[in-house]
Design a protein around this motif. Sequence first.
Motif, PDB file in Angstrom:
ATOM      1  N   VAL A 128       0.837  -1.201   0.000  1.00 20.68           N
ATOM      2  CA  VAL A 128       0.000   0.000   0.000  1.00 20.68           C
ATOM      3  C   VAL A 128       0.874   1.255   0.000  1.00 20.68           C
ATOM      4  CG1 VAL A 128      -1.744   1.287   1.288  1.00 20.68           C
ATOM      5  CG2 VAL A 128      -1.912  -1.197   1.113  1.00 20.68           C
ATOM      6  N   ALA A 129       2.006   1.206   0.695  1.00 13.60           N
ATOM      7  CA  ALA A 129       2.902   2.369   0.728  1.00 13.60           C
ATOM      8  C   ALA A 129       3.405   2.698  -0.678  1.00 13.60           C
ATOM      9  CB  ALA A 129       4.071   2.095   1.660  1.00 13.60           C
ATOM     10  N   GLY A 130       3.728   1.668  -1.468  1.00 11.89           N
ATOM     11  CA  GLY A 130       4.183   1.906  -2.833  1.00 11.89           C
ATOM     12  C   GLY A 130       3.087   2.497  -3.699  1.00 11.89           C
ATOM     13  N   LEU A 131       1.861   2.010  -3.519  1.00 12.74           N
ATOM     14  CA  LEU A 131       0.727   2.563  -4.262  1.00 12.74           C
ATOM     15  C   LEU A 131       0.515   4.024  -3.909  1.00 12.74           C
ATOM     16  CD1 LEU A 131      -1.856   2.194  -6.043  1.00 12.74           C
ATOM     17  CD2 LEU A 131      -3.042   1.517  -3.942  1.00 12.74           C
ATOM     18  N   ALA A 132       0.525   4.336  -2.616  1.00 13.34           N
ATOM     19  CA  ALA A 132       0.311   5.714  -2.169  1.00 13.34           C
ATOM     20  C   ALA A 132       1.406   6.636  -2.699  1.00 13.34           C
ATOM     21  CB  ALA A 132       0.256   5.759  -0.642  1.00 13.34           C
ATOM     22  N   SER A 133       2.652   6.141  -2.697  1.00 15.07           N
ATOM     23  CA  SER A 133       3.761   6.960  -3.180  1.00 15.07           C
ATOM     24  C   SER A 133       3.596   7.286  -4.662  1.00 15.07           C
ATOM     25  CB  SER A 133       5.078   6.212  -2.954  1.00 15.07           C
ATOM     26  OG  SER A 133       6.162   6.924  -3.506  1.00 15.07           O
ATOM     27  N   ARG A 134       3.161   6.325  -5.455  1.00 11.82           N
ATOM     28  CA  ARG A 134       2.955   6.575  -6.884  1.00 11.82           C
ATOM     29  C   ARG A 134       1.890   7.630  -7.114  1.00 11.82           C
ATOM     30  NH1 ARG A 134       3.824   2.167 -11.068  1.00 11.82           N
ATOM     31  NH2 ARG A 134       5.327   0.707 -10.199  1.00 11.82           N
ATOM     32  N   LEU A 135       0.899   7.682  -6.229  1.00  7.36           N
ATOM     33  CA  LEU A 135      -0.216   8.608  -6.398  1.00  7.36           C
ATOM     34  C   LEU A 135       0.032   9.952  -5.722  1.00  7.36           C
ATOM     35  CD1 LEU A 135      -3.081   6.042  -5.790  1.00  7.36           C
ATOM     36  CD2 LEU A 135      -2.465   7.076  -7.971  1.00  7.36           C
ATOM     37  N   GLY A 136       1.090  10.052  -4.908  1.00  9.91           N
ATOM     38  CA  GLY A 136       1.388  11.300  -4.221  1.00  9.91           C
ATOM     39  C   GLY A 136       0.536  11.551  -2.998  1.00  9.91           C
ATOM     40  N   TYR A 137       0.047  10.491  -2.367  1.00 10.02           N
ATOM     41  CA  TYR A 137      -0.773  10.596  -1.167  1.00 10.02           C
ATOM     42  C   TYR A 137      -0.144   9.778  -0.053  1.00 10.02           C
ATOM     43  CZ  TYR A 137      -4.766  12.741  -3.579  1.00 10.02           C
ATOM     44  OH  TYR A 137      -5.574  13.602  -4.261  1.00 10.02           O
ATOM     45  N   SER A 138      -0.550  10.046   1.180  1.00 11.34           N
ATOM     46  CA  SER A 138      -0.155   9.168   2.270  1.00 11.34           C
ATOM     47  C   SER A 138      -1.040   7.926   2.238  1.00 11.34           C
ATOM     48  CB  SER A 138      -0.303   9.873   3.621  1.00 11.34           C
ATOM     49  OG  SER A 138      -1.685  10.042   3.941  1.00 11.34           O
ATOM     50  N   ALA A 139      -0.543   6.848   2.830  1.00 12.47           N
ATOM     51  CA  ALA A 139      -1.323   5.608   2.860  1.00 12.47           C
ATOM     52  C   ALA A 139      -2.651   5.832   3.577  1.00 12.47           C
ATOM     53  CB  ALA A 139      -0.516   4.505   3.546  1.00 12.47           C
ATOM     54  N   ARG A 140      -2.651   6.651   4.615  1.00 13.46           N
ATOM     55  CA  ARG A 140      -3.895   6.899   5.366  1.00 13.46           C
ATOM     56  C   ARG A 140      -4.901   7.663   4.511  1.00 13.46           C
ATOM     57  NH1 ARG A 140      -3.396   9.394  11.282  1.00 13.46           N
ATOM     58  NH2 ARG A 140      -2.396   7.346  11.516  1.00 13.46           N
ATOM     59  N   GLN A 141      -4.437   8.688   3.803  1.00 12.87           N
ATOM     60  CA  GLN A 141      -5.345   9.443   2.933  1.00 12.87           C
ATOM     61  C   GLN A 141      -5.945   8.541   1.858  1.00 12.87           C
ATOM     62  OE1 GLN A 141      -2.382  12.420   1.794  1.00 12.87           O
ATOM     63  NE2 GLN A 141      -3.741  14.035   2.530  1.00 12.87           N
ATOM     64  N   LEU A 142      -5.113   7.697   1.279  1.00 13.15           N
ATOM     65  CA  LEU A 142      -5.584   6.813   0.218  1.00 13.15           C
ATOM     66  C   LEU A 142      -6.607   5.818   0.755  1.00 13.15           C
ATOM     67  CD1 LEU A 142      -5.261   6.026  -2.745  1.00 13.15           C
ATOM     68  CD2 LEU A 142      -3.417   4.485  -2.064  1.00 13.15           C
ATOM     69  N   GLN A 143      -6.325   5.251   1.919  1.00 10.57           N
ATOM     70  CA  GLN A 143      -7.263   4.322   2.545  1.00 10.57           C
ATOM     71  C   GLN A 143      -8.605   4.990   2.779  1.00 10.57           C
ATOM     72  OE1 GLN A 143      -6.758   1.045   3.628  1.00 10.57           O
ATOM     73  NE2 GLN A 143      -8.813   0.884   4.501  1.00 10.57           N
ATOM     74  N   ARG A 144      -8.580   6.208   3.253  1.00 13.42           N
ATOM     75  CA  ARG A 144      -9.820   6.922   3.551  1.00 13.42           C
ATOM     76  C   ARG A 144     -10.624   7.187   2.282  1.00 13.42           C
ATOM     77  NH1 ARG A 144      -7.721  10.455   6.619  1.00 13.42           N
ATOM     78  NH2 ARG A 144      -7.359  12.091   5.067  1.00 13.42           N
ATOM     79  N   GLN A 145      -9.962   7.626   1.222  1.00 11.97           N
ATOM     80  CA  GLN A 145     -10.684   7.951  -0.005  1.00 11.97           C
ATOM     81  C   GLN A 145     -11.283   6.705  -0.655  1.00 11.97           C
ATOM     82  OE1 GLN A 145      -9.594  10.870  -2.812  1.00 11.97           O
ATOM     83  NE2 GLN A 145      -7.947  11.739  -1.583  1.00 11.97           N
ATOM     84  N   LEU A 146     -10.514   5.644  -0.729  1.00  9.39           N
ATOM     85  CA  LEU A 146     -11.030   4.431  -1.358  1.00  9.39           C
ATOM     86  C   LEU A 146     -12.165   3.819  -0.546  1.00  9.39           C
ATOM     87  CD1 LEU A 146      -7.745   2.688  -2.588  1.00  9.39           C
ATOM     88  CD2 LEU A 146      -9.429   3.891  -3.952  1.00  9.39           C
ATOM     89  N   THR A 147     -12.010   3.791   0.760  1.00  8.92           N
ATOM     90  CA  THR A 147     -13.064   3.212   1.601  1.00  8.92           C
ATOM     91  C   THR A 147     -14.352   4.018   1.506  1.00  8.92           C
ATOM     92  OG1 THR A 147     -11.398   2.341   3.130  1.00  8.92           O
ATOM     93  CG2 THR A 147     -13.661   2.479   3.945  1.00  8.92           C
TER      94      THR A 147
END
Length: 489
Positions: free
Chosen positions: A101-120
């Motif tokens: 998940v950290a690698g995915l978030a880094s590619r998108l320019g977001y923190s892992a927590r922000q990405l988790q929140r948006q997708l959920t």
Amino acid sequence: MSEDSRYEAVRSRDARFDGAFFFAVSTTGIYCRPSCPATTPRRRNVSFFPTAAAAQGSGYRACRRCRPDAVPGSAEWNARADVVGRAVRLIGDGVVDREGVAGLASRLGYSARQLQRQLTAELGAGPTALARAQRAHTARVLLQTTGLPIAEIAFAAGFASVRQFNDTVKEIYALTPSGLRAVRPGTRSGPTSPSGTPGVLPLRLAFRGPYAARQVFDHLQARALGGIEEVTGAPGRRTYRRTLRLPHGTGIVEVDEAVGDGWLDCRLHLAELRDLTTATQRVRRLFDLDADPYAVGERLGADPVLAPLVARSPGLRSPGTVDPVELAVRAVLARRTGTGAGRDLGERLVAGYGEPLPRPVGSLTHLFPRAAELARAPLAGLAPSPSRAAALRSLAAALAARDVVLDAGTDRDRAERALRALPGIGPWTAGYVRMRALGDPDVLLGAPPPGTTPALWSPWRSYATHYLHAADPAGTPARHSPQEERIDA
């Protein structure tokens, strides 16, 4: 759609919405696709979910009759340019399995927590759950199409342990892995691979609505590069083959032109089974199998100029690519030279700088050259002019340094700006790369016919481009800079 309109789609078993949403039945604990042939449940017992992962996260298991995990993906993810759409495309490409998940978030320019929140918030499931659902589908395919040992399948599908694999399969399918293998559907069974060898993986690649296979295969055959691609057989019974460069190894894909009942038959030869998910998703993008021809037809069919073209070729697709870097290089080679000359230059490039396959298969002998290899290559005699060689080398260097990023989840606007900043790449070439390499369904190449309103074709202008080109292959060149010429779409 409202929940009532979703329920009406379920009542009518409307396959147009397969993959757009899923429904679950509280009395059975099962979730299905809208077109499931089972008896329609009562409305009060039905819940709706935007993704299979969300249904699984709520404790529902997949229906064994309609196999909701095998539906086409939602066309919404190709159309959307926001972080959720980009994340879904990257998860489909296997980024979470490879980089976490950290690698995915880094590619998108977001923190892992922000990405988790948006997708959920939007999908009802975070990146880990979405990747887990995808791994379960990969595992089911391997269980039901190969004779590989279960432990090998667990790791090939991306699971961290056999125990995790067993628990996930039981939770999603209400069967053990051995039980799931035992109930393989007869229509999907095929020759199994000997234990311990990757062998051939027979797949059925699902799509929705009509599929204009002839036009797609015509498109691919006209542009096939010798050494990495071939199209064999007579029209209507052709097979497209090509080599694949994948994260863990190499592969060869074969896809048949003959259309089944909502699928294309495909066979994958993989050096590493861990690449199955990535290879499948890239082939789906090449053949544009997650498109929504109903939405495209409704929007473009409302234009009096496009309406007869849409009626003549329902289900026309906008082919993508299995390798965005390859597509960008080929676009530069074809600029101002046309499709045929660009193909000849591409074949010389493959022969001179391509990576030989460990074992050639028929006429398939190479992988397309890596960007880093082309960036330092002399290219003597392989480009029609010094300026073309310089443009090609500049593009390859930018791709190798990741100054230009063409990954599945890249920001399309940013990628187009970076491309147009390079010498020798103008708006047409950048738009062509955006349409095919980045899968943007809303790119119009060329001047629209008089009397049309292209703004009303959005978000399906890439399909309008293909309809117009099919109607008039000579076409009217786009309004472009004097330094740039059109590439046939």
